[in-house]
Design a protein around this motif. Structure first.
Motif: not given
Length: 223
Positions: A10-16
């Motif tokens: 699955r493609i997800t995003t996370a912002e550091p």
């Protein structure tokens, strides 16, 4: 911002916390490259083990889904400006080349470097040239951990992955990386595990070799 390919593809995003970072973090070994290419179909092209041309429209959509529209647009603008400073330009209209980080040891998005975590994993780094050892963690750049320990063996520069003065070689151990200037870390360098310490996030104990000026400073004199 990280584009995350999890264990279920699955493609997800996370912002550091550091907007200067941008990478595709893959929770699989490099041998899964054909599967990753299929997972990224439509949002990335020219996908290799080291990098991928990622759609800027995909980046913008991911960022704009994470908050209020005006602030999201500002974050996207800052991200593109920082990528530009690192030498990451559009190679084709609407696409930027983003590093790929293979991280089979991560379990979920909370383990991403720079992101908010419920607890940090403490490891140890050993500098082979000097014998110095210091504590490091998966949520803090390796260079910052070295400086916090009092070690000055790794040279300190811009802390943004652009100047290249903190270049080291990872002899053993697993790690994740943020964006690094290709002027200092090209694909051949990555094959040798040459990285910029300000963009390295340890995922296990590490053994490090110094490179460049830092390595010459501690090299034994020859008679």
């Amino acid at each position: 911002m990280y584009l995350v390919v999890d264990k279920q593809w699955r493609i997800t995003t996370a912002e550091p916390s550091d907007i200067r970072q941008c990478a595709i973090l893959v929770h699989h070994p490099p041998s899964a490259l054909p599967h990753m290419r299929a997972a990224l179909d439509g949002i990335a092209i020219e996908v290799t083990e080291a990098s991928a041309l990622l759609s800027t429209a995909c980046l913008k959509k991911a960022i704009c889904c994470q908050g209020e529209r005006r602030e999201s647009s500002r974050r996207f603008g800052r991200l593109m400006e920082n990528l530009h400073r690192l030498g990451i330009e559009e190679e084709r209209a609407g696409f930027v080349r983003i590093p790929v980080v293979w991280n089979p040891h991560a379990t979920d998005a909370r383990a991403l470097p720079g992101c908010q975590q419920t607890g940090k994993h403490t490891h140890q780094a050993l500098i082979a040239d000097t014998g110095e050892a210091f504590a490091c963690s998966s949520d803090r750049p390796l260079l910052r951990s070295a400086l916090a320990s009092g070690s000055l063996a790794i040279r300190s520069g811009c802390h943004g992955g652009g100047c290249g003065v903190c270049k080291v070689r990872i002899v053993s151990g697993s790690y994740a990386c943020g964006a690094m200037s290709r002027a200092h870390v090209d694909p051949a360098s990555r094959q040798r595990n040459d990285v910029l310490a300000c963009q390295v996030y340890p995922q296990s104990n590490l053994v490090i070799e110094l490179l460049g000026d830092a390595g010459r400073r501690v090299a034994p004199a020859r008679h």
